[in-house]
Scaffold this motif. Sequence first.
Motif, short mmCIF file in Angstrom:
data_model
loop_
_atom_site.label_atom_id
_atom_site.label_comp_id
_atom_site.label_asym_id
_atom_site.label_seq_id
_atom_site.Cartn_x
_atom_site.Cartn_y
_atom_site.Cartn_z
N ASP A 81 127.63 -48.22 -30.84
CA ASP A 81 128.93 -48.26 -31.51
C ASP A 81 129.52 -46.87 -31.65
OD1 ASP A 81 128.75 -50.99 -31.76
OD2 ASP A 81 128.03 -50.96 -33.83
N ASP A 82 128.69 -45.90 -32.07
CA ASP A 82 129.17 -44.53 -32.25
C ASP A 82 129.68 -43.94 -30.94
OD1 ASP A 82 128.54 -44.63 -34.92
OD2 ASP A 82 126.67 -43.50 -34.74
N PHE A 83 128.93 -44.16 -29.87
CA PHE A 83 129.31 -43.58 -28.58
C PHE A 83 130.55 -44.26 -28.00
CE2 PHE A 83 124.71 -42.03 -27.77
CZ PHE A 83 124.98 -40.86 -28.46
N ARG A 84 130.71 -45.53 -28.27
CA ARG A 84 131.93 -46.21 -27.82
C ARG A 84 133.15 -45.63 -28.53
NH1 ARG A 84 129.34 -52.29 -27.56
NH2 ARG A 84 128.95 -52.33 -25.31
N ARG A 85 132.98 -45.27 -29.79
CA ARG A 85 134.09 -44.64 -30.54
C ARG A 85 134.43 -43.27 -29.95
NH1 ARG A 85 130.97 -46.56 -35.07
NH2 ARG A 85 131.91 -48.46 -35.94
N GLN A 86 133.45 -42.64 -29.32
CA GLN A 86 133.68 -41.35 -28.66
C GLN A 86 134.26 -41.53 -27.25
OE1 GLN A 86 133.35 -38.42 -30.18
NE2 GLN A 86 132.61 -39.43 -32.05
N ARG A 87 134.61 -42.77 -26.92
CA ARG A 87 135.20 -43.11 -25.62
C ARG A 87 134.27 -42.70 -24.46
NH1 ARG A 87 140.64 -44.34 -26.10
NH2 ARG A 87 141.03 -43.81 -23.93
N ALA A 88 133.01 -43.08 -24.59
CA ALA A 88 132.03 -42.78 -23.55
C ALA A 88 132.41 -43.45 -22.24
CB ALA A 88 130.65 -43.24 -23.98
N GLU A 89 132.28 -42.72 -21.15
CA GLU A 89 132.51 -43.30 -19.82
C GLU A 89 131.40 -44.30 -19.49
OE1 GLU A 89 133.16 -40.69 -16.57
OE2 GLU A 89 134.37 -39.29 -17.73
N ALA A 90 130.18 -43.94 -19.89
CA ALA A 90 129.02 -44.79 -19.64
C ALA A 90 127.92 -44.38 -20.61
CB ALA A 90 128.54 -44.65 -18.20
N ILE A 91 126.99 -45.29 -20.84
CA ILE A 91 125.84 -45.01 -21.69
C ILE A 91 124.57 -45.19 -20.87
CG2 ILE A 91 124.52 -45.77 -23.71
CD1 ILE A 91 127.16 -46.67 -24.99
N ILE A 92 123.69 -44.21 -20.96
CA ILE A 92 122.39 -44.26 -20.29
C ILE A 92 121.33 -44.49 -21.36
CG2 ILE A 92 120.72 -42.97 -18.92
CD1 ILE A 92 123.10 -41.28 -17.88
N PHE A 93 120.43 -45.44 -21.10
CA PHE A 93 119.32 -45.66 -22.01
C PHE A 93 118.02 -45.34 -21.28
CE2 PHE A 93 116.35 -48.86 -24.15
CZ PHE A 93 116.04 -47.99 -25.18
N ALA A 94 117.27 -44.36 -21.80
CA ALA A 94 116.04 -43.91 -21.16
C ALA A 94 114.86 -44.00 -22.11
CB ALA A 94 116.20 -42.47 -20.67
N THR A 95 113.73 -44.49 -21.60
CA THR A 95 112.53 -44.62 -22.41
C THR A 95 111.46 -43.62 -21.95
OG1 THR A 95 111.74 -46.39 -20.95
CG2 THR A 95 112.92 -47.04 -22.93
N VAL A 96 110.48 -43.40 -22.81
CA VAL A 96 109.42 -42.43 -22.52
C VAL A 96 108.50 -42.95 -21.42
CG1 VAL A 96 107.39 -41.29 -23.48
CG2 VAL A 96 109.49 -41.40 -24.81
N SER A 97 108.22 -44.24 -21.43
CA SER A 97 107.33 -44.81 -20.42
C SER A 97 108.00 -45.98 -19.72
CB SER A 97 106.03 -45.28 -21.07
OG SER A 97 106.29 -46.28 -22.04
N HIS A 98 107.50 -46.30 -18.54
CA HIS A 98 107.99 -47.41 -17.72
C HIS A 98 107.67 -48.71 -18.45
CE1 HIS A 98 107.76 -49.48 -13.48
NE2 HIS A 98 108.51 -50.13 -14.34
N LYS A 99 108.72 -49.43 -18.91
CA LYS A 99 108.46 -50.64 -19.67
C LYS A 99 109.66 -51.58 -19.66
CE LYS A 99 109.86 -48.92 -24.24
NZ LYS A 99 109.39 -48.67 -25.62
N GLU A 100 109.41 -52.81 -20.11
CA GLU A 100 110.48 -53.81 -20.25
C GLU A 100 111.19 -53.61 -21.58
OE1 GLU A 100 111.11 -58.63 -20.78
OE2 GLU A 100 109.14 -57.86 -20.15
N VAL A 101 112.51 -53.78 -21.58
CA VAL A 101 113.30 -53.69 -22.81
C VAL A 101 114.19 -54.92 -22.91
CG1 VAL A 101 113.29 -51.17 -22.92
CG2 VAL A 101 115.12 -52.36 -21.66
N LYS A 102 114.69 -55.18 -24.12
CA LYS A 102 115.62 -56.28 -24.35
C LYS A 102 116.90 -55.71 -24.93
CE LYS A 102 111.98 -59.71 -25.13
NZ LYS A 102 111.38 -60.68 -26.10
N ILE A 103 118.00 -55.90 -24.21
CA ILE A 103 119.30 -55.39 -24.63
C ILE A 103 120.15 -56.56 -25.12
CG2 ILE A 103 121.33 -54.07 -23.95
CD1 ILE A 103 118.76 -52.45 -23.79
N LYS A 104 120.52 -56.55 -26.39
CA LYS A 104 121.30 -57.64 -26.96
C LYS A 104 122.80 -57.42 -26.81
CE LYS A 104 117.79 -58.68 -30.47
NZ LYS A 104 117.49 -58.76 -31.92
N GLU A 105 123.21 -56.16 -26.78
CA GLU A 105 124.64 -55.83 -26.74
C GLU A 105 125.23 -56.12 -25.36
OE1 GLU A 105 122.56 -53.83 -29.89
OE2 GLU A 105 122.23 -53.85 -27.72
N SER A 106 126.54 -56.39 -25.33
CA SER A 106 127.23 -56.57 -24.06
C SER A 106 127.87 -55.25 -23.65
CB SER A 106 128.30 -57.66 -24.18
OG SER A 106 129.27 -57.30 -25.14
#
Length: 338
Positions: A110-135
């Motif tokens: 939400d905060d980054f969208r308010r900053q008019r982000a062109e794109a958001i990158i999500f990076a984790t420490v280890s190779h793993k499965e994640v669940k993204i609820k947001e659209s």
Amino acid sequence: MSSIKDVAEKANVSVKTVSRVLGGFEGVSEKTRLKVTKAMEELEFYPSAAAQALRGLEKGVVCLITENLTTTPDSFDIIAGIQHECEKHGKLLMIGETGGSAKSFSRLVDDFRRQRAEAIIFATVSHKEVKIKESFNKCPLILVNCYEKVLRHPTILPDDYLGAFKLTEQLINNGHKNIAYLTLFNDMSATPLRVKGFKDAHRNAGLTVDDALIREGVCINKDDEFAELPGVLKDIMSRLERPTAICCGNDKMAMRVFMLIRQMGYKIPETISIVGYDNYKLIAENLLPKLTTVSLPYFDMGQTAANIAINKELQSNIKTLEISGQLLLRDSHGSARR
């Protein structure tokens, strides 16, 4: 903080004139432009990014959400790769950490969208499965070092299979036929991929895999994740056909194996070869002998993710990209000997 009104008063011009200078509009004399610029410098005034965005003058913001990459030395190269690409394209990189909290992730989105982000990158420490609820219909999301079961976003992963294949192939080419593999936890996403690479390298060379030599080298112990290694090593090294090489799940494990295997009377690499995984340089380059290992391609993964974030034409091509690490041949492996 100084305002546009403060700048106008100091330069002795109207607020509208300052606005025209900030917007790069024509019709302002060079003398007036210099007066306004000097006033902004003296007042340490910086135009609002939000206001510039409304005028279509935004620099462009790429946002990175991590778990705790900034404090994880062996994963920090992901950030370095993203930053390198952003600087090359004149983009501002903003970083937020979740500490593993889904609530913090939603807040940062939400905060980054308010900053008019062109794109958001999500990076984790280890190779793993994640669940993204947001659209992410308007602001695209790029996943790095993590993935969803259903592919919805561009995803950048390390090629764990190929890394293990190349490492095992190198040992086989050095004459090793009995190779032990001490893995990380079996429920980690990387482990089955690396085990498959290990096995396929054997099959590719016409060798039979001894499953008894594939053992989990870590344990659930908050004080020492390698607490069970002495027993595991004693077991595999007491076999009639003992291994002549040991593949370790990561370089930290290899460091412990170095110590334990020497206590058992073996020399590295004269009587046994030991290799790692990750290329954690603080370990790999300071062990004696230096550790043969495979690098995790974190810098390249970060660069690739940032390139997708910046180039809109790449965002519609949703797919998984696997990037291979480099096989780094140092001194801890040699020819097979008894």
